[in-house]
Enzyme design. Structure first.
Site, PDB file in Angstrom:
ATOM      1  N   ALA A   1      47.327  45.060  50.334  1.00 10.81           N
ATOM      2  CA  ALA A   1      47.984  44.431  51.591  1.00 10.81           C
ATOM      3  C   ALA A   1      48.091  42.823  51.323  1.00 10.81           C
ATOM      4  CB  ALA A   1      47.143  44.744  52.925  1.00 10.81           C
TER       5      ALA A   1
ATOM      6  N   SER B   1      50.245  40.726  42.277  1.00  6.04           N
ATOM      7  CA  SER B   1      49.798  41.719  41.140  1.00  6.04           C
ATOM      8  C   SER B   1      50.741  42.882  41.295  1.00  6.04           C
ATOM      9  CB  SER B   1      48.390  42.022  41.734  1.00  6.04           C
ATOM     10  OG  SER B   1      47.813  43.594  41.288  1.00  6.04           O
TER      11      SER B   1
ATOM     12  N   THR C   1      39.927  41.187  31.991  1.00  6.03           N
ATOM     13  CA  THR C   1      39.201  39.977  32.790  1.00  6.03           C
ATOM     14  C   THR C   1      37.751  40.492  33.239  1.00  6.03           C
ATOM     15  OG1 THR C   1      40.230  40.353  34.861  1.00  6.03           O
ATOM     16  CG2 THR C   1      41.467  38.785  33.387  1.00  6.03           C
TER      17      THR C   1
ATOM     18  N   TYR D   1      43.173  44.608  49.196  1.00  4.56           N
ATOM     19  CA  TYR D   1      43.556  43.644  47.982  1.00  4.56           C
ATOM     20  C   TYR D   1      45.281  44.125  47.981  1.00  4.56           C
ATOM     21  CZ  TYR D   1      44.595  42.438  43.429  1.00  4.56           C
ATOM     22  OH  TYR D   1      44.987  41.749  42.064  1.00  4.56           O
TER      23      TYR D   1
ATOM     24  N   LYS E   1      47.868  41.002  48.490  1.00  4.74           N
ATOM     25  CA  LYS E   1      48.958  40.872  47.507  1.00  4.74           C
ATOM     26  C   LYS E   1      50.371  40.953  47.665  1.00  4.74           C
ATOM     27  CE  LYS E   1      45.900  39.224  44.439  1.00  4.74           C
ATOM     28  NZ  LYS E   1      46.169  37.735  44.024  1.00  4.74           N
TER      29      LYS E   1
END
Length: 245
Positions: A155, A140, A188, A153, A157
């Site tokens: 960390a 990401s 999404t 999230y 990624k």
């Protein structure tokens, strides 16, 4: 040309489904892995006549026995995996770091990092044996620069990028490539749950990101093994090599 064997995690919605559709249109065989069967009917409806080559499996790719069984099953059936795309992921609702729970951190680690590690670990012997193919790990923009209120999230990624770099550096002459894809926001269901429908509709299409990933595999976009490609606002904004040792 023989159809390629493609394995995609998180394949029944969002970017995973867009990728599956692209590969199926090219005549490939796609093994799709999802944690639940909730999106299977919609995915099969979207792919209609191609669904006979879209083989869906329910499984938790953060659990080692399930990953070992899945890779072994494909290896016995097909003898190879040409393209592995570790796309499955998880993000909790935005929250200040000091209010983040250990449970949520552990869920991010499990679904984003452990899943990528296990799938890569157990697929690697096939790639080493065949000396060809692609391992593509989906991170990401949050894996390139941390996002406030998404500490766990971000960390995990970042960790996905590290896995790709390590595998590439361990196998400089392996004949296969391991790269990371770092998309910005996409329209999404996950984005809508995190930031609302209005925000999600402003983001780039997962179909566009999938098309860029296919360009990388086809060689139209050159991403070196261990490197990453950043796709933001409907365009490729950076292609980076792995840092030197």
């Amino acid at each position: 040309m023989n159809p390629r064997i493609v394995l995609i995690t998180g394949a029944s919605s969002g970017l995973g489904l867009s990728l599956a559709e692209n590969f199926l249109q090219r005549g490939d065989i796609v093994y799709g892995v999802t944690q639940t069967k909730r999106n299977w009917p919609g995915a099969r409806k979207r792919l209609n006549e191609s669904s006979s080559r879209f083989l869906l499996y329910q499984g938790d790719v953060s659990r080692e026995p399930q990953v070992k069984k899945l890779i072994s099953k494909i290896a016995k059936a097909k003898g190879r995996i040409d393209i592995l795309i570790n796309n499955a992921g998880y993000a909790n609702r935005p929250i200040q770091t000091e209010r983040e729970s250990l449970k949520e951190l552990q869920k991010n680690i499990s679904h984003n990092l452990i899943s990528t590690f296990l799938m890569t670990k157990y697929a690697l012997p096939l790639f080493k044996k065949q000396k060809s193919g692609w391992i593509i790990n989906v991170s990401s923009m949050a894996g390139k620069r941390a996002v406030p209120h998404l500490t766990a999230y971000s960390a995990t990624k970042f960790g996905v990028v590290a896995i790709s770099q390590s595998v590439a550096k361990e196998n400089p002459d392996g004949g296969f490539k391991c790269i990371t894809v770092c998309p910005g926001g996409m329209n999404t269901t996950l984005r809508s749950k995190l930031f609302g429908k209005a925000d999600a509709e402003k983001q780039q299409s997962p179909d566009f990101v999938a098309a860029k990933i296919l360009d990388v595999i086809d060689g139209t976009l050159d991403v070196p093994s261990g490197g990453d490609i950043v796709i933001r606002h409907g365009q490729v904004t950076a292609i980076n090599s792995a840092p030197e040792n």
